[in-house]
Scaffold this motif. Sequence first.
Motif, mmCIF file in Angstrom:
data_model
loop_
_atom_site.group_PDB
_atom_site.id
_atom_site.type_symbol
_atom_site.label_atom_id
_atom_site.label_comp_id
_atom_site.label_asym_id
_atom_site.label_seq_id
_atom_site.Cartn_x
_atom_site.Cartn_y
_atom_site.Cartn_z
ATOM 1 N N THR A 161 0.830 -1.201 0.000
ATOM 2 C CA THR A 161 0.000 0.000 0.000
ATOM 3 C C THR A 161 0.866 1.254 0.000
ATOM 4 O O THR A 161 0.544 2.246 -0.665
ATOM 5 C CB THR A 161 -0.925 0.006 1.227
ATOM 6 N N ALA A 162 1.974 1.208 0.735
ATOM 7 C CA ALA A 162 2.881 2.358 0.779
ATOM 8 C C ALA A 162 3.474 2.644 -0.591
ATOM 9 O O ALA A 162 3.588 3.808 -1.005
ATOM 10 C CB ALA A 162 3.988 2.102 1.796
ATOM 11 N N ARG A 163 3.851 1.587 -1.322
ATOM 12 C CA ARG A 163 4.387 1.802 -2.668
ATOM 13 C C ARG A 163 3.329 2.427 -3.572
ATOM 14 O O ARG A 163 3.635 3.333 -4.362
ATOM 15 C CB ARG A 163 4.871 0.474 -3.244
ATOM 16 N N GLY A 164 2.100 1.953 -3.456
ATOM 17 C CA GLY A 164 1.030 2.547 -4.244
ATOM 18 C C GLY A 164 0.776 3.995 -3.877
ATOM 19 O O GLY A 164 0.466 4.831 -4.743
ATOM 20 N N ALA A 165 0.920 4.310 -2.589
ATOM 21 C CA ALA A 165 0.737 5.687 -2.141
ATOM 22 C C ALA A 165 1.778 6.607 -2.752
ATOM 23 O O ALA A 165 1.473 7.742 -3.165
ATOM 24 C CB ALA A 165 0.804 5.743 -0.615
ATOM 25 N N VAL A 166 3.015 6.141 -2.839
ATOM 26 C CA VAL A 166 4.071 6.954 -3.451
ATOM 27 C C VAL A 166 3.763 7.205 -4.919
ATOM 28 O O VAL A 166 3.895 8.336 -5.419
ATOM 29 C CB VAL A 166 5.444 6.271 -3.298
ATOM 30 N N VAL B 290 8.733 13.881 -1.054
ATOM 31 C CA VAL B 290 7.924 12.969 -0.242
ATOM 32 C C VAL B 290 8.600 12.780 1.109
ATOM 33 O O VAL B 290 9.835 12.650 1.188
ATOM 34 C CB VAL B 290 7.734 11.609 -0.944
ATOM 35 N N LEU B 291 7.789 12.731 2.174
ATOM 36 C CA LEU B 291 8.274 12.516 3.534
ATOM 37 C C LEU B 291 7.666 11.239 4.094
ATOM 38 O O LEU B 291 6.514 10.913 3.803
ATOM 39 C CB LEU B 291 7.891 13.689 4.437
ATOM 40 N N THR B 292 8.439 10.529 4.929
ATOM 41 C CA THR B 292 7.895 9.343 5.588
ATOM 42 C C THR B 292 8.705 9.012 6.832
ATOM 43 O O THR B 292 9.840 9.464 6.990
ATOM 44 C CB THR B 292 7.870 8.137 4.627
ATOM 45 N N MET B 293 8.091 8.188 7.708
ATOM 46 C CA MET B 293 8.773 7.697 8.893
ATOM 47 C C MET B 293 8.038 6.466 9.402
ATOM 48 O O MET B 293 6.858 6.302 9.155
ATOM 49 C CB MET B 293 8.849 8.774 9.990
ATOM 50 N N ALA B 294 8.773 5.566 10.071
ATOM 51 C CA ALA B 294 8.220 4.405 10.782
ATOM 52 C C ALA B 294 7.999 3.193 9.897
ATOM 53 O O ALA B 294 7.474 3.292 8.801
ATOM 54 C CB ALA B 294 6.926 4.758 11.507
ATOM 55 N N GLY B 295 8.427 2.017 10.449
ATOM 56 C CA GLY B 295 8.126 0.739 9.833
ATOM 57 C C GLY B 295 9.317 0.096 9.156
ATOM 58 O O GLY B 295 9.824 0.633 8.173
ATOM 59 N N PRO C 125 11.279 1.285 3.958
ATOM 60 C CA PRO C 125 12.048 0.951 2.753
ATOM 61 C C PRO C 125 11.187 0.877 1.492
ATOM 62 O O PRO C 125 11.662 1.207 0.397
ATOM 63 C CB PRO C 125 12.657 -0.414 3.086
ATOM 64 N N ALA C 126 9.921 0.469 1.635
ATOM 65 C CA ALA C 126 9.036 0.426 0.479
ATOM 66 C C ALA C 126 8.798 1.824 -0.082
ATOM 67 O O ALA C 126 8.800 2.035 -1.307
ATOM 68 C CB ALA C 126 7.706 -0.224 0.862
ATOM 69 N N VAL C 127 8.609 2.786 0.808
ATOM 70 C CA VAL C 127 8.403 4.175 0.381
ATOM 71 C C VAL C 127 9.652 4.716 -0.299
ATOM 72 O O VAL C 127 9.594 5.297 -1.394
ATOM 73 C CB VAL C 127 8.010 5.064 1.570
ATOM 74 N N THR C 128 10.799 4.539 0.347
ATOM 75 C CA THR C 128 12.027 5.120 -0.209
ATOM 76 C C THR C 128 12.427 4.442 -1.519
ATOM 77 O O THR C 128 12.885 5.120 -2.446
ATOM 78 C CB THR C 128 13.164 5.033 0.818
ATOM 79 N N ASP C 129 12.236 3.146 -1.622
ATOM 80 C CA ASP C 129 12.544 2.456 -2.882
ATOM 81 C C ASP C 129 11.638 2.946 -4.013
ATOM 82 O O ASP C 129 12.079 3.129 -5.146
ATOM 83 C CB ASP C 129 12.403 0.945 -2.719
ATOM 84 N N ALA C 130 10.357 3.127 -3.699
ATOM 85 C CA ALA C 130 9.429 3.623 -4.715
ATOM 86 C C ALA C 130 9.824 5.025 -5.172
ATOM 87 O O ALA C 130 9.756 5.343 -6.371
ATOM 88 C CB ALA C 130 7.996 3.616 -4.170
ATOM 89 N N CYS C 131 10.247 5.868 -4.236
ATOM 90 C CA CYS C 131 10.702 7.211 -4.603
ATOM 91 C C CYS C 131 11.942 7.145 -5.487
ATOM 92 O O CYS C 131 12.073 7.904 -6.463
ATOM 93 C CB CYS C 131 10.982 8.035 -3.348
ATOM 94 N N GLY D 293 20.089 1.338 4.713
ATOM 95 C CA GLY D 293 20.797 0.880 3.524
ATOM 96 C C GLY D 293 20.650 -0.604 3.287
ATOM 97 O O GLY D 293 20.428 -1.061 2.154
ATOM 98 N N TYR D 294 20.750 -1.397 4.353
ATOM 99 C CA TYR D 294 20.717 -2.847 4.225
ATOM 100 C C TYR D 294 19.376 -3.327 3.687
ATOM 101 O O TYR D 294 19.312 -4.234 2.844
ATOM 102 C CB TYR D 294 20.982 -3.488 5.587
ATOM 103 N N ALA D 295 18.298 -2.738 4.144
ATOM 104 C CA ALA D 295 16.962 -3.163 3.722
ATOM 105 C C ALA D 295 16.689 -2.834 2.260
ATOM 106 O O ALA D 295 15.719 -3.323 1.688
ATOM 107 C CB ALA D 295 15.905 -2.502 4.598
ATOM 108 N N ARG D 296 17.565 -2.055 1.655
ATOM 109 C CA ARG D 296 17.333 -1.611 0.279
ATOM 110 C C ARG D 296 18.412 -2.130 -0.672
ATOM 111 O O ARG D 296 18.814 -1.444 -1.595
ATOM 112 C CB ARG D 296 17.270 -0.088 0.243
ATOM 113 N N GLY D 297 18.875 -3.353 -0.405
ATOM 114 C CA GLY D 297 19.824 -3.957 -1.328
ATOM 115 C C GLY D 297 20.978 -4.662 -0.674
ATOM 116 O O GLY D 297 21.844 -5.198 -1.375
ATOM 117 N N GLY D 298 21.033 -4.672 0.653
ATOM 118 C CA GLY D 298 22.027 -5.466 1.350
ATOM 119 C C GLY D 298 23.339 -4.775 1.635
ATOM 120 O O GLY D 298 24.219 -5.364 2.252
ATOM 121 N N ASP D 299 23.500 -3.533 1.219
ATOM 122 C CA ASP D 299 24.745 -2.801 1.459
ATOM 123 C C ASP D 299 24.453 -1.602 2.348
ATOM 124 O O ASP D 299 23.804 -0.642 1.915
ATOM 125 C CB ASP D 299 25.341 -2.327 0.130
ATOM 126 N N PRO D 300 24.916 -1.629 3.612
ATOM 127 C CA PRO D 300 24.611 -0.511 4.519
ATOM 128 C C PRO D 300 25.088 0.840 4.013
ATOM 129 O O PRO D 300 24.514 1.872 4.365
ATOM 130 C CB PRO D 300 25.334 -0.898 5.808
#
Length: 400
Positions: free
Chosen positions: A59-64, A76-81, A86-92, A110-117
């Motif tokens: 749902t967050a990706r769809g919101a973005v 776009v701004l986001t926080m929490a979860g 990561p779903a919001v930031t990846d979509a952005c 960083g890690y949640a978005r591709g494994g590299d901190p």
Amino acid sequence: MTGLCIGVVVPRTGRLAPLGEPLAYVLERLAPRLTRLRARGRSHPLRIAVRDSRSDAATARGAVRELAERERANIVLTMAGTQVLPAVTDACEELGVPCVSTTFPWQAYGYARGGDPRRAFRWTYHFAWGLDDIADVFADLWERLPGAEGPERTVGCLWNDDLQGRLLRDEGFGFVPAARARGHRLVDPGPYPEPAGDLTAWVTRLREAGAPIVTSAATAADLARYHRQARGAGARPRLITCSRWLTYPHTATAADRRVHDELAGARVATLVYWSPGHPHRSSLDGTTCAELAGAYQETTGRPWLQPLGLAHALVETAHHALSAAPDPTDRAAVAATLSRTRLTTIAGRLDWTAGPTPNIALLPLAGGQWHSGPKGPRLEIVTNTRTPEVPVTADLVPAA
């Protein structure tokens, strides 16, 4: 649509709704001040477009996408979860929309978005602290435990089987190496499933290890379950340090009265990134930390929450980026402005030019402890090694 738009993805419903409350409040408070924005000598109409993530990554990706394509959001701004953020930031990143986020250790970001901190991003920026910073402030607390002062504490680790637990136990970066560098012995019985069921095995293992201290990132309900079972087995820890959900009062994140009663005597210690005692002011209108916390309490009838300061700083950062960009209607120009931003906010100084990666601005941490009071749990500052400007308000007290 004409004018400029700040898009916001916030959990208003679902499991994360208590974590979204501070941002929802700040948006409502600041909305009357954010109807126009002056940039490069021109005045632009400004609006805020909010979408509910429903505490769900899809749902967050769809919101973005809706904010980017239908609302034409300039940032776009986001926080929490741990999954939603990561779903919001990846979509952005995919859609080429500047994004600012917070409330997530930078290594996890960083890690949640591709494994590299230390992965670098073009469109997405974050401010918070590191897992190593959490370890250092927790070590400050462990070493101040009355009757057990000094290094070389044995610390039991109650870490889950999700992203947060995997990162906390990582041997290569973050919490474990920082804690060991301070001379502490960490005992990790392995991951527990979240939400937790029977935690007898973890209680037994930590009792056998002789750990007077337990550190965790558990939900209030899971930590209460552990504390209840440990108490029943005669293995009650003298000190619990817990990040993540317990940076909020347990009364705000758990509805079960038994959870509140169990944790009231535990006197859980946690990290503190913002409080009414922090000496910062808003870059928008000069509001102090104490004033923001007081206004929240007066408006809602509830105790102040740490993320209030971060939520306010998110809006301040967006306002600054749009105001300072060569062309606020050009998303690439706004993103480039974020990469150069050094801004003093109600959450403190944010500097995206200082690292540890090009997309991260660090916030220092104090150490706090939840003490019981007639109006519920109150967060006291008990150590300020890295934030000497923040006054200590109480001594660290072992579990009652």
